[in-house]
Design an enzyme around this catalytic site. Structure first.
Site, PDB file in Angstrom:
ATOM      1  N   GLU A   1      39.746  52.472  41.304  1.00 54.85           N
ATOM      2  CA  GLU A   1      40.248  51.641  42.402  1.00 54.85           C
ATOM      3  C   GLU A   1      41.660  51.165  42.086  1.00 54.85           C
ATOM      4  O   GLU A   1      41.973  50.856  40.937  1.00 54.85           O
ATOM      5  CB  GLU A   1      39.303  50.444  42.587  1.00 54.85           C
ATOM      6  CG  GLU A   1      39.628  49.578  43.776  1.00 54.85           C
ATOM      7  CD  GLU A   1      38.572  48.493  44.026  1.00 54.85           C
ATOM      8  OE1 GLU A   1      37.365  48.806  44.079  1.00 54.85           O
ATOM      9  OE2 GLU A   1      38.973  47.334  44.152  1.00 54.85           O
TER      10      GLU A   1
ATOM     11  N   GLU B   1      45.955  42.842  46.803  1.00 54.14           N
ATOM     12  CA  GLU B   1      45.258  41.778  47.526  1.00 54.14           C
ATOM     13  C   GLU B   1      46.255  40.653  47.766  1.00 54.14           C
ATOM     14  O   GLU B   1      46.970  40.259  46.849  1.00 54.14           O
ATOM     15  CB  GLU B   1      44.066  41.247  46.742  1.00 54.14           C
ATOM     16  CG  GLU B   1      42.874  42.181  46.757  1.00 54.14           C
ATOM     17  CD  GLU B   1      41.619  41.536  46.189  1.00 54.14           C
ATOM     18  OE1 GLU B   1      40.603  41.509  46.897  1.00 54.14           O
ATOM     19  OE2 GLU B   1      41.656  41.051  45.052  1.00 54.14           O
TER      20      GLU B   1
ATOM     21  N   ASP C   1      44.307  48.331  43.634  1.00 50.25           N
ATOM     22  CA  ASP C   1      44.257  47.194  44.565  1.00 50.25           C
ATOM     23  C   ASP C   1      45.564  46.479  44.813  1.00 50.25           C
ATOM     24  O   ASP C   1      46.265  46.117  43.867  1.00 50.25           O
ATOM     25  CB  ASP C   1      43.386  46.072  43.965  1.00 50.25           C
ATOM     26  CG  ASP C   1      41.934  46.403  43.914  1.00 50.25           C
ATOM     27  OD1 ASP C   1      41.481  47.185  44.746  1.00 50.25           O
ATOM     28  OD2 ASP C   1      41.241  45.848  43.035  1.00 50.25           O
TER      29      ASP C   1
END
Ligand SMILES: *[C@@H]1O[C@H](CO)[C@@H](O)[C@H](O)[C@H]1NC(C)=O
Length: 294
Positions: A100, A104, A102
């Site tokens: 993953e 955010e 990311d």
């Protein structure tokens, strides 16, 4: 080099090398996965908006899975009092040993800065957080958030400025995401148990619904299907034609200087300098990547 003899092979590779290039259509490239009508494709697929209200957030994902790519997206984040709200924008393969990558965005009270939180998971393990403030107000205009993911490294960029690099250090025993295809995901949700000042500031629902907007999705990427990668008939993305330079690119000295500038001026957390967290010594990638000390 016996170039002449190889030209047939070269042309064959160019012909079979079909990198998927998509210039923004949310109807064609994405599907709404959460929140029903709270997620809306607008302007014939040119843009998309996500909404969060007291009963639910919303989200979407890419229709395709990718194994390597250069993926740009423009986002305009929830304006005003966005404390407690998180906009997640990431690539993930899902599952217990998932990879993953990311982005955010952690909201804040009006006038207080968002935090851009980044992480990289390999084989199900993350714990590689770096957090930044931005050098602009991400709620006023659209800004471009990009991931350039190739077999050598992952580069996170904001408006074309690299902010983080995760290098392929498999030679040092650090797993690198290169065997699992990932989809693009994004969601807008309530995370007021942790997001803003560690969960102290709660979401103010009198300001709902909250809206985040997306446009100008642009991907040069290798689509992964059961029959292999769109990037190469022999599944080796490195045998690409010269025009697909993103697949072989690494950060040049200019890029390294830009990352240092961001780290020096805008980085507020780096796991690689968190001595308390790693009393037995830092992860291998921290030692080789020489992080900027705060
Ligand atoms: C919110 O603002 C405060 C005060 O400026 C700051 O300490 C914090 O890092 C900001 N961001 C978040 C997500 O809490």
């Amino acid at each position: 080099m016996k170039f002449k003899g190889d030209i047939g092979l070269f042309l064959l590779l160019v012909a079979t090398f079909l990198v998927y290039a998509s210039a923004g259509n949310f109807m064609k490239d994405f599907e709404i996965t959460w929140g029903e009508s709270r997620a809306k494709v607008l302007e014939n697929g040119q843009s998309l908006s996500l909404t969060l209200d007291k009963s639910s957030g919303s989200g979407f994902r890419s229709k395709y899975e990718y194994l390597f790519g250069k993926i740009d997206m423009q986002l305009k984040l929830v304006a005003g009092n966005s404390a407690g709200i998180v906009t997640a924008y990431y690539l993930s393969s899902l599952g217990s040993t998932h990879d993953e990558i990311d982005f955010e965005f952690l909201g804040n009270l009006s006038g207080d800065p968002y935090i851009l939180h980044t992480n990289v998971f390999t084989q199900g393990k993350g714990n590689r957080e770096q957090q930044f403030y931005l050098w602009f107000d991400p709620t006023k205009d659209f800004h471009t958030y990009s991931l350039r993911w190739n077999p050598k490294s992952i580069i996170f960029s904001v408006d074309g400025r690299p902010i983080r690099e995760f290098k392929n250090l498999e030679s040092k025993g650090v797993p690198f995401p290169k065997n699992q295809a990932m989809r693009i995901y994004s969601s807008l949700w309530n995370a007021d148990n942790w997001a803003t000042r560690g969960g102290i500031v709660k979401t103010d629902w009198t300001n709902a619904p909250f809206i985040a907007s997306y446009r100008n999705f642009n991907a040069k990427a290798c689509i992964w299907t059961s029959s292999g990668s769109s990037c190469s008939s022999n599944k080796s993305p490195l045998s690409s034609s010269t025009s697909q330079s993103w697949l072989r690119e690494s950060l040049d000295s200019k890029g390294i200087r830009k990352i240092r500038w961001v780290q020096k001026n805008y980085m507020i957390y780096n796991y690689c300098t968190d001595y308390k967290r790693f009393p037995q010594g830092f992860p291998a990638e921290c030692i080789t990547s020489k992080p900027h000390k705060l």
